[in-house]
Motif scaffolding. Structure first.
Motif, PDB file in Angstrom:
ATOM      1  N   LEU A 111      57.104-105.237  32.569  1.00  0.00           N
ATOM      2  CA  LEU A 111      58.267-105.550  31.743  1.00  0.00           C
ATOM      3  C   LEU A 111      59.423-104.623  32.085  1.00  0.00           C
ATOM      4  O   LEU A 111      59.223-103.507  32.549  1.00  0.00           O
ATOM      5  N   SER A 112      60.633-105.102  31.808  1.00  0.00           N
ATOM      6  CA  SER A 112      61.809-104.248  31.988  1.00  0.00           C
ATOM      7  C   SER A 112      61.883-103.251  30.832  1.00  0.00           C
ATOM      8  O   SER A 112      61.186-103.393  29.831  1.00  0.00           O
ATOM      9  N   GLY A 113      62.741-102.247  30.985  1.00  0.00           N
ATOM     10  CA  GLY A 113      62.883-101.231  29.938  1.00  0.00           C
ATOM     11  C   GLY A 113      63.225-101.840  28.582  1.00  0.00           C
ATOM     12  O   GLY A 113      62.657-101.453  27.563  1.00  0.00           O
ATOM     13  N   GLY A 114      64.127-102.822  28.589  1.00  0.00           N
ATOM     14  CA  GLY A 114      64.527-103.456  27.334  1.00  0.00           C
ATOM     15  C   GLY A 114      63.384-104.210  26.684  1.00  0.00           C
ATOM     16  O   GLY A 114      63.190-104.155  25.461  1.00  0.00           O
ATOM     17  N   MET A 115      62.598-104.906  27.515  1.00  0.00           N
ATOM     18  CA  MET A 115      61.461-105.660  26.974  1.00  0.00           C
ATOM     19  C   MET A 115      60.421-104.714  26.381  1.00  0.00           C
ATOM     20  O   MET A 115      59.845-104.976  25.332  1.00  0.00           O
ATOM     21  N   LYS A 116      60.201-103.586  27.074  1.00  0.00           N
ATOM     22  CA  LYS A 116      59.223-102.626  26.565  1.00  0.00           C
ATOM     23  C   LYS A 116      59.653-102.106  25.198  1.00  0.00           C
ATOM     24  O   LYS A 116      58.836-101.987  24.279  1.00  0.00           O
ATOM     25  N   GLY A 119      61.391-112.188  20.662  1.00  0.00           N
ATOM     26  CA  GLY A 119      61.691-113.087  21.771  1.00  0.00           C
ATOM     27  C   GLY A 119      60.892-112.826  23.030  1.00  0.00           C
ATOM     28  O   GLY A 119      61.384-113.009  24.137  1.00  0.00           O
ATOM     29  N   LEU A 120      59.646-112.386  22.872  1.00  0.00           N
ATOM     30  CA  LEU A 120      58.850-112.078  24.061  1.00  0.00           C
ATOM     31  C   LEU A 120      57.586-112.943  24.162  1.00  0.00           C
ATOM     32  O   LEU A 120      56.624-112.543  24.804  1.00  0.00           O
ATOM     33  N   GLY A 121      57.633-114.117  23.511  1.00  0.00           N
ATOM     34  CA  GLY A 121      56.464-114.989  23.521  1.00  0.00           C
ATOM     35  C   GLY A 121      55.940-115.268  24.920  1.00  0.00           C
ATOM     36  O   GLY A 121      54.732-115.336  25.142  1.00  0.00           O
ATOM     37  N   HIS A 122      56.857-115.378  25.880  1.00  0.00           N
ATOM     38  CA  HIS A 122      56.444-115.705  27.248  1.00  0.00           C
ATOM     39  C   HIS A 122      55.762-114.527  27.942  1.00  0.00           C
ATOM     40  O   HIS A 122      55.101-114.700  28.949  1.00  0.00           O
ATOM     41  N   ALA A 123      55.928-113.326  27.412  1.00  0.00           N
ATOM     42  CA  ALA A 123      55.404-112.139  28.112  1.00  0.00           C
ATOM     43  C   ALA A 123      54.239-111.517  27.369  1.00  0.00           C
ATOM     44  O   ALA A 123      53.849-110.390  27.655  1.00  0.00           O
ATOM     45  N   THR A 158      47.736-105.071  27.337  1.00  0.00           N
ATOM     46  CA  THR A 158      48.803-106.061  27.396  1.00  0.00           C
ATOM     47  C   THR A 158      49.649-105.931  26.134  1.00  0.00           C
ATOM     48  O   THR A 158      49.280-105.234  25.189  1.00  0.00           O
ATOM     49  N   VAL A 159      50.789-106.622  26.143  1.00  0.00           N
ATOM     50  CA  VAL A 159      51.663-106.647  24.972  1.00  0.00           C
ATOM     51  C   VAL A 159      50.863-107.066  23.747  1.00  0.00           C
ATOM     52  O   VAL A 159      50.890-106.417  22.692  1.00  0.00           O
ATOM     53  N   ARG A 160      50.088-108.148  23.907  1.00  0.00           N
ATOM     54  CA  ARG A 160      49.298-108.673  22.799  1.00  0.00           C
ATOM     55  C   ARG A 160      48.369-107.608  22.238  1.00  0.00           C
ATOM     56  O   ARG A 160      48.306-107.377  21.022  1.00  0.00           O
ATOM     57  N   ARG A 161      47.676-106.916  23.133  1.00  0.00           N
ATOM     58  CA  ARG A 161      46.674-105.967  22.659  1.00  0.00           C
ATOM     59  C   ARG A 161      47.295-104.666  22.164  1.00  0.00           C
ATOM     60  O   ARG A 161      46.736-103.994  21.316  1.00  0.00           O
ATOM     61  N   ASN A 162      48.473-104.323  22.699  1.00  0.00           N
ATOM     62  CA  ASN A 162      49.193-103.173  22.163  1.00  0.00           C
ATOM     63  C   ASN A 162      49.525-103.397  20.690  1.00  0.00           C
ATOM     64  O   ASN A 162      49.339-102.504  19.866  1.00  0.00           O
ATOM     65  N   ILE A 163      50.040-104.583  20.394  1.00  0.00           N
ATOM     66  CA  ILE A 163      50.430-104.849  19.009  1.00  0.00           C
ATOM     67  C   ILE A 163      49.199-105.085  18.150  1.00  0.00           C
ATOM     68  O   ILE A 163      49.131-104.638  17.007  1.00  0.00           O
ATOM     69  N   ALA A 164      48.180-105.738  18.752  1.00  0.00           N
ATOM     70  CA  ALA A 164      46.942-105.970  18.003  1.00  0.00           C
ATOM     71  C   ALA A 164      46.295-104.644  17.599  1.00  0.00           C
ATOM     72  O   ALA A 164      45.705-104.529  16.518  1.00  0.00           O
ATOM     73  N   PHE A 165      46.441-103.642  18.457  1.00  0.00           N
ATOM     74  CA  PHE A 165      45.894-102.318  18.145  1.00  0.00           C
ATOM     75  C   PHE A 165      46.500-101.795  16.844  1.00  0.00           C
ATOM     76  O   PHE A 165      45.783-101.274  15.978  1.00  0.00           O
ATOM     77  N   ALA A 166      47.813-101.978  16.710  1.00  0.00           N
ATOM     78  CA  ALA A 166      48.484-101.534  15.482  1.00  0.00           C
ATOM     79  C   ALA A 166      48.067-102.391  14.286  1.00  0.00           C
ATOM     80  O   ALA A 166      47.771-101.870  13.209  1.00  0.00           O
ATOM     81  N   VAL A 167      48.022-103.719  14.505  1.00  0.00           N
ATOM     82  CA  VAL A 167      47.711-104.625  13.398  1.00  0.00           C
ATOM     83  C   VAL A 167      46.287-104.371  12.891  1.00  0.00           C
ATOM     84  O   VAL A 167      46.029-104.333  11.682  1.00  0.00           O
ATOM     85  N   LYS A 168      45.357-104.148  13.834  1.00  0.00           N
ATOM     86  CA  LYS A 168      43.971-103.878  13.427  1.00  0.00           C
ATOM     87  C   LYS A 168      43.865-102.546  12.693  1.00  0.00           C
ATOM     88  O   LYS A 168      43.000-102.375  11.831  1.00  0.00           O
ATOM     89  N   SER A 169      44.728-101.606  13.051  1.00  0.00           N
ATOM     90  CA  SER A 169      44.713-100.327  12.353  1.00  0.00           C
ATOM     91  C   SER A 169      45.206-100.498  10.912  1.00  0.00           C
ATOM     92  O   SER A 169      44.714 -99.862   9.994  1.00  0.00           O
ATOM     93  N   ARG A 170      46.184-101.394  10.746  1.00  0.00           N
ATOM     94  CA  ARG A 170      46.774-101.594   9.421  1.00  0.00           C
ATOM     95  C   ARG A 170      45.827-102.381   8.512  1.00  0.00           C
ATOM     96  O   ARG A 170      45.676-102.069   7.347  1.00  0.00           O
TER      97      ARG A 170
END
Lengths: 264, 290
Positions: free
Chosen positions: A135-140, A123-127, A90-102
């Motif tokens: 997600l749409s291309g822009g959201m991705k 601006g993607l809190g809802h997603a 998910t979006v959350r875990r995609n970013i968490a993957f980076a944050v945990k790496s850092r």
């Protein structure tokens, strides 16, 4: 004081006698937004990959914050051309993957807080709990940007991040990116082939020529010119074309791309 | 719309089944032309001999020659299903028990193959050197019928049960190995680039990026493997004997009990389907949309 980003005499050759580009040198100060503009095939992406440490140059050196780049690293965040999100997360875990790496020692709550902060920033809190295919291309691409920002890199590298988006979405995300960069004072190196994008975002614009055969023999690609953006730093897409100096700058860049960028 | 379509396909399937069963029943019931014709073909001496053995010559010929009707098969199926786990000595075990033997062999052999094929496939997929070095061996070993290993296995392992497991291991390993290597080698470059720029450790990259990315391909390999394993176990058990569904089929053939053979064939089919569905469910679990 040495510049924050320093690139010295970079060249890349797949055939020894026909380097794609040669003698590329430029620098960027901390907090500066630099755009590299050129036609496809001139080696823009290769330069970005060398800066990211994902590719190596045939000759030359890259220094970031006084240290030579010898491989990929967390102090440089990359936004890829096709967002490069992991589709099974998910979006959350995609970013968490980076944050945990850092910050490997961070606790789950701390990681989640950081993730949330940067997802809200684009601006993607809802997603946040959606998967990339929903997600749409822009959201991705926004998620890709959030992921790069979330590790709080010293240098942000963007490889034609809006190339695959429609014009409306592109405009919106450009505005968002500019707002975030202005707020965080992020140093950014971005590749584009869109003149207006460069004018809107960049403090300085590097113009790159393609390599090719000329009457005088083969000429490798390289930096032809560095253009300083004379427009005020606080500018927006809506009133960009009304600013004095905009058309001169734009004509100059378009002329370059049309008549000078290609060797042949 | 789609549910109406489902109803129609189910109906068509049922009709087809009914048609096949009906045809089968018509072709095999006693009133057909074959029964009496065979009975007539017995000479008077043969009939006399049968009478001396205390058998009714008409019934005996009809019974011996007739291919079992669906009703007979259903009757024997019912007997087996009513008591699937009885054990009356080596040659008389319930079908459920025999299935468990077979499934245990498949599970062990397949499990061992997973343990070997996945890490080895990772290695081959990640390192062109390992791939180049192992490729000729894989190419030669892959087309060997797993049953060809049986004599060697029996000689070295000295145990028919272990040999059966070994044969399953050998036949399941190749599709998994090849698919794992392919899946790992074709992970999108940009996902690896993401891992590289985030300075992700090798182990974390393997488990958090490469494994999920390659999982659909790997599970496809596992699905092919379990299918082959279920094909091979029947043949292997026919060969080594003792226990298992394959042995059951062979034993019933020796008993000339065709209804039991037919029933066992159906059971093999159904169990194979269930195994495939299980891996299919796993596949849906790990598949992602790009």
């Amino acid at each position: 004081m040495a510049p924050f980003l320093q690139v010295e005499k970079l060249s890349k050759a797949y055939q020894a006698d026909r380097p794609v580009f040669a003698d590329v040198s430029f620098s960027a100060q901390r907090g500066e937004f630099v755009c590299l503009i050129g036609h496809s095939g001139c080696g823009k992406t290769t330069i970005l990959n060398v800066l990211a440490g994902l590719d190596s140059a045939t000759t030359g050196h890259v220094f970031v914050d006084g240290r030579e780049v010898r491989g990929p690293g967390l102090e440089r965040g990359v936004v890829f051309q096709n967002h490069a999100l992991l589709p099974w997360l998910t979006v959350r875990r995609n970013i968490a993957f980076a944050v945990k790496s850092r910050w490997p020692s961070w606790k789950a709550a701390q990681v989640d807080e950081q993730v949330r902060k940067y997802v809200e920033l684009v601006g993607l809190g809802h997603a946040i709990d959606k998967k990339p295919f929903q997600l749409s291309g822009g959201m991705k691409q926004r998620v890709g940007i959030a992921r790069a920002f979330a590790i709080e890199p010293k240098l942000l590298l963007l490889d034609e991040p809006f190339g695959a988006l429609d014009a409306l979405t592109r405009g919106t995300i450009q505005d968002e990116l500019m707002a975030i960069v202005r707020r965080t004072g992020q140093t950014v190196f971005m590749i584009t082939h869109d003149v207006d994008e460069a004018i809107l975002l960049a403090d300085r614009i590097l113009l790159m020529t393609n390599g090719g055969d000329t009457p005088g023999g083969y000429r490798p690609g390289g930096l032809a010119e560095v253009v300083r953006n004379p427009l005020p730093r606080e500018r927006s897409r809506a009133e960009l074309h009304r600013l004095p100096g905009y058309y001169e700058l734009r004509n100059h860049l378009v002329d370059f791309l049309v008549s000078r960028a290609k060797a042949a | 719309m789609s549910s109406a379509f489902d109803v129609r396909t189910t109906l068509a399937s049922l009709l087809l089944l009914l048609f096949v069963l009906g045809g089968w029943q018509l072709a095999t019931d006693g009133t057909g032309s074959r029964g009496p014709a065979v009975a007539v073909s017995l000479s008077e001496e043969e009939r006399e001999y049968l009478r001396m053995l205390g058998k009714d010559p008409d019934a005996a010929t009809a019974k011996r020659d007739g291919f079992p009707s669906p009703i007979t098969v259903a009757r024997s199926a019912w007997e087996h299903l009513a008591d699937p786990f009885f054990d009356r000595g080596p040659n008389d075990k319930g079908i459920g028990l025999q299935l468990l033997y077979s499934l245990a062999r498949v599970a062990t052999g397949f499990g061992l193959a997973v343990l070997v094929a996945l890490p080895l496939g990772f290695l081959i997929g990640m390192s062109p050197l390992v791939r180049g070095a192992l490729d000729p061996f894989v190419q030669v070993l892959k087309p060997i019928s797993p049953l060809a290993w049986m004599p060697l296995a029996l000689y070295t392992l000295k145990d028919s049960n272990v040999s059966g497991v070994f044969v399953i291991f050998v036949c399941s390993i190749w599709p998994m190995l090849i698919n794992t290597a392919f899946g790992v080698a074709s992970v999108r470059r940009e996902w690896l680039a993401v891992a590289a720029t985030l300075e992700v450790s090798r182990l974390r990259k393997a488990f958090c990026v490469i494994l999920p990315a390659a999982a659909p391909t790997i599970v496809t390999g596992m699905r092919i493997s379990i299918g082959i394993a279920w094909l091979v176990i029947v043949a292997a058990e026919m060969l080594v004997g003792g226990t298992g569904i394959g042995y059951f089929v062979w034993n019933e053939w020796n008993n000339l009990s065709l209804p039991n053979v037919i029933f066992a064939i159906l059971v093999i089919g159904v169990v194979g389907m269930i195994l495939d569905k299980m891996l299919g469910a796993l596949q849906r679990l790990v598949t992602y949309v790009e």
